[in-house]
Design a protein around this motif. Sequence first.
Motif, short mmCIF file in Angstrom:
data_model
loop_
_atom_site.label_atom_id
_atom_site.label_comp_id
_atom_site.label_asym_id
_atom_site.label_seq_id
_atom_site.Cartn_x
_atom_site.Cartn_y
_atom_site.Cartn_z
N ILE A 139 48.55 -1.20 47.37
CA ILE A 139 47.72 -0.56 46.33
C ILE A 139 46.50 0.09 46.97
O ILE A 139 46.11 1.21 46.61
N ALA A 140 45.89 -0.61 47.93
CA ALA A 140 44.71 -0.05 48.60
C ALA A 140 45.07 1.22 49.36
O ALA A 140 44.30 2.18 49.42
N GLY A 143 47.19 3.68 46.39
CA GLY A 143 46.60 3.85 45.07
C GLY A 143 47.42 3.14 44.01
O GLY A 143 48.53 2.64 44.27
N PRO A 144 46.92 3.09 42.77
CA PRO A 144 47.62 2.38 41.67
C PRO A 144 49.04 2.88 41.44
O PRO A 144 49.91 2.13 41.02
N GLN A 302 46.11 4.58 35.09
CA GLN A 302 45.94 4.75 36.53
C GLN A 302 47.28 4.65 37.26
O GLN A 302 47.56 5.43 38.18
N ILE A 378 43.86 -3.59 40.48
CA ILE A 378 43.36 -2.34 39.87
C ILE A 378 42.20 -2.62 38.92
O ILE A 378 41.18 -1.92 38.95
N ASN A 381 39.06 -3.99 40.86
CA ASN A 381 38.45 -2.94 41.67
C ASN A 381 37.70 -1.94 40.80
O ASN A 381 36.63 -1.45 41.18
N THR A 388 37.57 1.49 48.35
CA THR A 388 37.98 2.85 48.00
C THR A 388 39.43 3.02 48.39
O THR A 388 39.83 2.71 49.52
N TYR A 389 40.24 3.50 47.47
CA TYR A 389 41.66 3.69 47.75
C TYR A 389 41.85 4.63 48.94
O TYR A 389 41.24 5.68 49.04
N GLY A 390 42.73 4.20 49.85
CA GLY A 390 43.02 4.99 51.04
C GLY A 390 42.08 4.74 52.21
O GLY A 390 42.29 5.29 53.28
N VAL A 398 41.70 -3.41 54.89
CA VAL A 398 40.97 -2.67 53.86
C VAL A 398 39.47 -2.80 54.11
O VAL A 398 38.96 -3.89 54.38
#
Length: 541
Positions: A139-140, A143-144, A302, A378, A381, A388-390, A398
Amino acid sequence: MNFSIAETSSSLGEVINESFKRYTQPIVDLIFYPVELSGQQIPVVVMILLLGALFFTIYFKGVNFRYLKTCFRTITGKYDHLNQHIPPGSDFEVEDGKIKGVIQIEGEVPGEVTHFQALAASLSATVGLGNIAGVSVAIALGGPGATVWMVLAGILGMSSKFVECTLGVKYREVDEQGKTYGGPMYYLSSGFKELGWARLGKFLAAVFAVMCIGGSFGGGNMFQSNQAAAQLIDIFDWHAANAGLYTGMGLAVVVGLVIIGGIKRIGAVTEKLVPFMALVYVGAGFVIIGLNYDMIPFAARQIFEGAFDPDAVFGGFIGVLIVGFQRAAFSNEAGVGSSAIAHSAVKTRYPASEGLVALLGPFVDTVIICTMTAIVIIITNAKHQLFTYGHLDSSSNVILNNSGEAIGGVDLTSVAFDAAIPHFSIVLAIAVILFAISTMISWSYYGLQAWKYLFGKGKLSDSTYKVLFLIFLIIGASSSLDAVVGFSDAMIFAMVFPNILGLLFLSPQVRKELARYLNAIRLSAMDAEVDKEDLKRHRAR
């Protein structure tokens, strides 16, 4: 299976690690060789798993959807009585209120464990660190939206699990003491012999067995013991020089007491341990979701928007799809063949009955538990801006927003749960330990069955493997041999190549077994009696 090993290594461990890596890294790179898809890379082995799962879903006309009611009825024992009346083929007739052409089977039903115990033993090997750590990293990274593709891959994987576990029961061997021996080794050798390819079948079976043994020592054992030891050391704040060694010895005693008893004791332990672990973990997840019920629509938005977002953080739509598919493939192991070993020990005369029970595994592992973890990550966070995603480092750790600290998947899940339920990290640490122990217990059985296939089924062979398994457990707890574990992970997924090949060629046999089981269910539901004279004639033969 891609997570960093806790740092408790010694200088000797580092020397072994570097030496081992030098010779094995080319093999690891080959097994996880990537192909490029719209600018993003995906391992070939993951593509094989997914395409195989899609084929089986189509070939069996949506077996993962159509027979869910039958699955649940089978696992609860509703159809156990069918083991005593076996229709000889796919058709039967009713004449004057009597069912014709039925054979009555007397005596003990072959197998050692119930449907539920077999499923619990299989789940105990897949439900664990992949759900706690792997999902949070996915997920990190993706993303969702990665959640959608995890769930889809899990649903498709149910079909692969059905095929391999049906074959595991069909081609198993049962000795004079009633002990069962099954799994891909047996359906590759026996099934291919029926097709006239005996030599190829034996070769593929041997390759699978070697890979399974290696995987059982590493990813199914050393990695698990290392993570469990790290959690125990942190809980008790015990950082002595040989803490890992002593912890490993304690874990070896616990695991040894279980695996000495064989599959019956493994089934008895896991049927209690797995539901307990799942209830604690999933229960906490649902508590967090319930406390934040007003954010469920936000999380759903999301997830579905992110799944098809061309500007997603990780390589757009294709990047998110790859992250989700890869995580699900590594989590539920559908198509790897390992679960077929546990399910082959079930008490049944209908192989397809266990295939239907087995397909619930990916549903529980990926569709329920992984989805729940994703939603918690999700929501927490969004509320606390944890990361932060990505935004990950080169080791897939992460980066936290507040501190800039790089943390692994288990720690990220712990931070997320702690943000919603204070001090839940302690409970999660205990869950990680129990998940790790249950995984070691089940993988010891997988490796043992492969070992016996290669080296015989005698007591010396049995004892030799179990002693080696416990030695590797202690080594794993006291060293950071990440190259060794990485290689064994590659061996686990190398099992895919011979297994999927076998599933493809033996699928027609599975179709026949499914028809036979469904036919028996129809027979038992009819308002008619078994023809007693017919039974006498069959017994006379």
